[in-house]
Design a protein around this motif. Structure first.
Motif, PDB file in Angstrom:
ATOM      1  N   GLN A 232      40.890  20.837  21.231  1.00 45.99           N
ATOM      2  CA  GLN A 232      41.274  22.277  21.238  1.00 45.99           C
ATOM      3  C   GLN A 232      41.606  22.576  20.065  1.00 45.99           C
ATOM      4  N   VAL A 233      40.510  23.409  19.614  1.00 47.54           N
ATOM      5  CA  VAL A 233      40.754  24.496  18.443  1.00 47.54           C
ATOM      6  C   VAL A 233      41.870  24.544  17.773  1.00 47.54           C
ATOM      7  N   GLY A 246      42.986  20.848  16.838  1.00 48.89           N
ATOM      8  CA  GLY A 246      43.469  21.576  15.307  1.00 48.89           C
ATOM      9  C   GLY A 246      42.159  22.199  14.575  1.00 48.89           C
ATOM     10  N   SER A 247      42.704  21.933  13.475  1.00 49.21           N
ATOM     11  CA  SER A 247      41.179  22.384  12.748  1.00 49.21           C
ATOM     12  C   SER A 247      40.046  21.681  12.253  1.00 49.21           C
ATOM     13  N   TYR A 248      39.073  22.870  12.392  1.00 46.99           N
ATOM     14  CA  TYR A 248      36.986  21.701  12.509  1.00 46.99           C
ATOM     15  C   TYR A 248      37.291  20.604  11.734  1.00 46.99           C
ATOM     16  N   ASP A 273      41.162  22.749  28.163  1.00 43.22           N
ATOM     17  CA  ASP A 273      41.804  23.740  27.100  1.00 43.22           C
ATOM     18  C   ASP A 273      41.971  24.996  27.779  1.00 43.22           C
ATOM     19  N   GLU A 274      43.396  24.480  28.852  1.00 39.80           N
ATOM     20  CA  GLU A 274      43.709  25.707  29.638  1.00 39.80           C
ATOM     21  C   GLU A 274      43.271  27.614  29.017  1.00 39.80           C
ATOM     22  N   ALA A 288      34.025  29.577  22.058  1.00 36.79           N
ATOM     23  CA  ALA A 288      33.037  28.153  23.175  1.00 36.79           C
ATOM     24  C   ALA A 288      31.508  28.002  22.194  1.00 36.79           C
ATOM     25  N   GLU A 289      30.866  28.633  21.526  1.00 37.15           N
ATOM     26  CA  GLU A 289      29.730  29.372  20.760  1.00 37.15           C
ATOM     27  C   GLU A 289      30.561  28.381  19.288  1.00 37.15           C
ATOM     28  N   GLU A 290      31.469  29.338  18.615  1.00 39.33           N
ATOM     29  CA  GLU A 290      31.733  28.878  16.992  1.00 39.33           C
ATOM     30  C   GLU A 290      32.134  27.325  17.077  1.00 39.33           C
ATOM     31  N   ALA A 291      32.468  26.624  18.548  1.00 40.96           N
ATOM     32  CA  ALA A 291      33.282  25.263  18.188  1.00 40.96           C
ATOM     33  C   ALA A 291      31.447  24.455  18.259  1.00 40.96           C
ATOM     34  N   LEU A 292      30.389  24.467  19.660  1.00 40.35           N
ATOM     35  CA  LEU A 292      29.675  24.784  19.062  1.00 40.35           C
ATOM     36  C   LEU A 292      28.864  24.633  17.998  1.00 40.35           C
ATOM     37  N   GLU A 293      28.821  25.189  17.149  1.00 44.29           N
ATOM     38  CA  GLU A 293      28.080  24.904  16.114  1.00 44.29           C
ATOM     39  C   GLU A 293      29.404  24.603  14.981  1.00 44.29           C
ATOM     40  N   ALA A 294      30.421  24.264  14.799  1.00 49.58           N
ATOM     41  CA  ALA A 294      31.347  23.704  14.290  1.00 49.58           C
ATOM     42  C   ALA A 294      31.503  22.254  13.441  1.00 49.58           C
TER      43      ALA A 294
END
Length: 298
Positions: A232-233, A246-248, A273-274, A288-294
């Motif tokens: 969960q970002v 939390g943060s990345y 993550d609800e 999701a795409e941001e998280a995938l990259e990060a």
């Protein structure tokens, strides 16, 4: 540490196009494995939460993704033993073959009574049923003549071909109770944690599984220990922050900490993550795409 990513499977964002987008981008970014999970029913009035309200079938999802990827592995965590093992063995053998050996098969006992009722399977003796379930799977994948006469399953002497190619898929066992952890050490090719796992205490659980494997005369170093990362970002410094929230920067540090405690694989699962599972599909995919990259492997 091998890092994977769960595909969109639950809620409004779980569309075929979004599955394909996440899968192909994860492969391009060097993720090790794509992951799915199983939820057959959501009983009316049950409090289990939004993640389980609308879930695609995991095997069909992986078959679709096998056709749009070529190198990334394909995992299910987990299919529960209220399904019948022989039809499942056939499905997984075919999926292993058409994906060129990329499948990881996670098997669990199941905990939702209504799913057992709907499948026509008794809830009692789930542990013994699960052990016999794994035995039938492996016989189906390896024996020239498959035959089984057990308490829960019977298979008349039969040929069950083609066998999975290039080899049977590894079987990871789920579970949280001590008896389940010991079973994973005795019988499984590894263990996969549940979405409810306390990741701050995962090290001793891995130690118990390794010990059970050694007691059974098995090589504990050959086992995989896969963490379902309920990721969960969140920004802003959360009080009482739990691992992978939390943060990345914090999440990446948590992944490194899990490796230090014996975890061999972690996959980030945004389905749990609800805020994602209930979001507008476009917003969910943006996040999701941001998280995938990060969070991509270094």
């Amino acid at each position: 540490m091998r890092v994977g990513f769960a595909v969109p499977q639950s809620g409004p964002w779980a569309t075929p196009q979004n599955m394909r987008t996440i899968a192909t981008k994860a492969e391009r970014l060097g993720y090790h494995e794509l992951w799915t999970f199983q939820r057959l029913l959501y009983p009316v009035g049950h409090p289990m939460g939004a993640t389980y309200r609308s879930v695609h079938d995991p095997v069909v999802t992986l078959a679709y993704l096998a056709g749009v990827t070529s190198t990334i592995r394909l995992g299910v965590a987990v299919i529960n033993a209220f399904v019948q093992p022989v039809p499942l063995a056939k499905q997984l053998a075919t999926l292993q073959t058409v994906s060129d050996g990329r499948l990881t098969a996670g098997i669990g006992l199941g905990w939702l009574l209504e799913e057992f009722e709907a499948a026509g399977v008794g809830y009692e003796g789930r542990g013994r049923r699960g052990e016999e379930f794994v035995e039938v799977l492996r016989k189906s994948w390896t024996d020239d003549v498959v035959e089984h006469q057990g308490r829960f399953y019977r298979v008349p002497p039969s040929h069950m071909d083609p066998k999975p190619s290039p080899a049977p898929p590894p079987i990871l066992l789920g579970g949280t109770a001590e008896v389940a952890l010991r079973r994973a050490g005795r019988l499984g090719d590894g263990w996969v944690s549940s979405s409810r796992e306390d990741l701050s205490r995962i090290g001793p659980r891995i130690d118990l599984i390794r010990s059970s494997a050694r007691e059974a005369g098995r090589d504990s170093d050959a086992l995989r220990f896969v963490c379902r990362g309920v990721t969960q970002v969140r920004q802003g410094g959360l009080p009482d922050r739990r691992p992978l929230t939390g943060s990345y920067e914090e999440i990446r540090a948590d992944v490194a900490s899990l490796a230090a405690h014996g975890v061999t694989d972690v996959f980030h699962d945004l389905n749990f993550d609800e805020e994602i599972a209930t979001a507008d599909p476009k917003d969910a995919m943006r996040r999701a795409e941001e998280a995938l990259e990060a969070l991509a492997p270094a």
